[in-house]
Design an enzyme around this catalytic site. Structure first.
Site, PDB file in Angstrom:
ATOM      1  N   HIS A  65       1.095   3.751   7.238  1.00 30.48           N
ATOM      2  CA  HIS A  65       0.505   4.643   6.243  1.00 30.48           C
ATOM      3  C   HIS A  65       0.844   6.093   6.573  1.00 30.48           C
ATOM      4  CE1 HIS A  65      -2.796   1.856   4.418  1.00 30.48           C
ATOM      5  NE2 HIS A  65      -1.591   1.545   4.026  1.00 30.48           N
ATOM      6  N   SER A  99       0.807  -1.212   0.000  1.00 28.88           N
ATOM      7  CA  SER A  99       0.000   0.000   0.000  1.00 28.88           C
ATOM      8  C   SER A  99       0.848   1.274   0.000  1.00 28.88           C
ATOM      9  CB  SER A  99      -0.935   0.009   1.207  1.00 28.88           C
ATOM     10  OG  SER A  99      -0.190  -0.055   2.394  1.00 28.88           O
ATOM     11  N   ASP A 125      -8.093   5.697   4.741  1.00 24.61           N
ATOM     12  CA  ASP A 125      -8.053   4.460   5.520  1.00 24.61           C
ATOM     13  C   ASP A 125      -9.316   4.185   6.333  1.00 24.61           C
ATOM     14  OD1 ASP A 125      -5.603   3.939   4.602  1.00 24.61           O
ATOM     15  OD2 ASP A 125      -4.520   4.276   6.468  1.00 24.61           O
TER      16      ASP A 125
END
Lengths: 167, 180
Positions: free
Chosen positions: B96, B57, B123
């Protein structure tokens, strides 16, 4: 003492040490680069400005971003992640930071950017404070190295004032 | 005949001593590895100072198998930082980037929204049901350093446990049979 196993172990340990040392030096060499990026951002249009049903203000902007980030690249740079954030204060919050646009610059050759875009992420306030609000546009960058320490910095741009009425 | 018994006894005691010595040095290795890890935890302020990237990701910045070094200072979380967070009830932490920050004036509490660089959307679908923001206590650390490929060893070992057991037994055997 001089079996194959011992020699293999010594060679392996030595090469891992050298590799770690080289990684360390490569990361350290980034310190000698003093970047001087420059950028301009203009808000071209307010596409719409409303109060959402849940009571939070939302605004859609058209932005023109031009920047020269070539000086951020060194031989140890894998990519530069660049993004534009709106920063403002509200009575409830000491700081609000909202990303409006971001992009990945994979190489020095592509580090001169000129982009005309609407905001990529929704510009939503926590509450209804955006009417007549002054906010700062800040261009941030995050230098991701091939190995070692990651670097980040930013450039505060001109501010912008949102209109007093929804549209 | 006394000298035979004596030498047998000496050989026996020698074997036991050697075995004990090996066990102690094996224990030392394990203990110092644990000490280094715990020291790193204290120094970095993060409960897992080194993490391996498991997902795609954050491509092309971080690929599977890369290693991140985490550091969690008291500094406030700001937009653009790459953080590792853990959602209550999930066991795998996620790496992230922070894209929105709202920090309260009176309490200093903070609402954080994250997104993977390589993901289309933010998210919120990854958070717990009805959770729209991360708070400070979800954050395990912010990524400060990066080392490529090294994490593949752990990925291979978790996905093919047989390799782990073979490796451990070979190392153990070497430690026991070596004469230093």
């Amino acid at each position: 003492m001089h079996s194959f196993g011992y020699r293999a172990n010594a060679v392996l340990a030595f090469s891992v040490t050298i590799l770690a040392l080289i990684c360390g030096i490569a990361s350290f060499s980034d310190n000698f680069n003093s970047p001087s990026p420059d950028a301009q951002v203009r808000v071209l249009n307010i596409n719409w400005f409303r109060k959402k049903p849940d009571g939070n203000d939302e605004v859609s902007l058209t932005l023109n971003i031009s920047a020269n980030l070539e000086s951020l690249f060194t031989w140890n740079t894998k990519q530069v992640f660049v993004f534009l954030a709106a920063e403002y204060k509200t009575p409830k919050n000491a700081l609000n930071q909202v990303s409006l646009w971001d992009g990945i610059i994979p190489s020095k050759e592509k580090a001169k950017i000129r982009i005309h875009t609407t905001n990529k992420y929704r510009f939503i306030d926590q509450g209804s404070n955006l009417r007549g609000k002054d906010f700062n546009l800040t261009l941030h960058w995050h230098v991701m190295p091939k190995t070692g320490k990651m670097l980040r910095d930013n450039l505060v741009m001109s501010g912008f004032r949102l209109p007093e009425a929804y549209r | 005949m006394g000298w035979i018994e004596e030498s047998v006894a000496s050989i026996k005691s020698f074997k036991i001593r050697q075995a004990l010595h090996q066990a102690v040095s094996l224990g030392m290795i394990v203990a110092s590895a644990l000490m280094i890890w715990k020291t790193l935890m204290c120094v970095t302020g993060s409960e897992s100072p080194v993490v391996v990237v498991l997902s795609e990701s954050m491509e092309p910045g971080f690929s599977r198998g890369d290693i991140l070094f985490l550091y969690l200072s008291r500094d406030p979380i700001r937009v653009g930082e790459i953080v590792v967070y853990n959602i209550d009830g999930r066991d795998i932490p996620i790496v992230h980037r922070v894209i929105k920050v709202h920090e309260r004036k009176d309490t200093g509490e903070v609402d954080i929204l994250t997104k993977g660089d390589n993901n289309e959307g933010d998210d919120i679908p990854l958070y717990a049901p009805d959770q729209y923001w991360l708070q400070r206590h979800h954050i395990m650390g912010r990524a400060v350093g990066f080392l490529p490929y090294v994490g593949w060893a752990t990925i291979i070992m978790t996905e093919k446990p047989i390799i782990k057991y073979v490796l451990i037994s070979v190392l153990g055997l070497l430690a026991i049979t070596s004469n230093d």
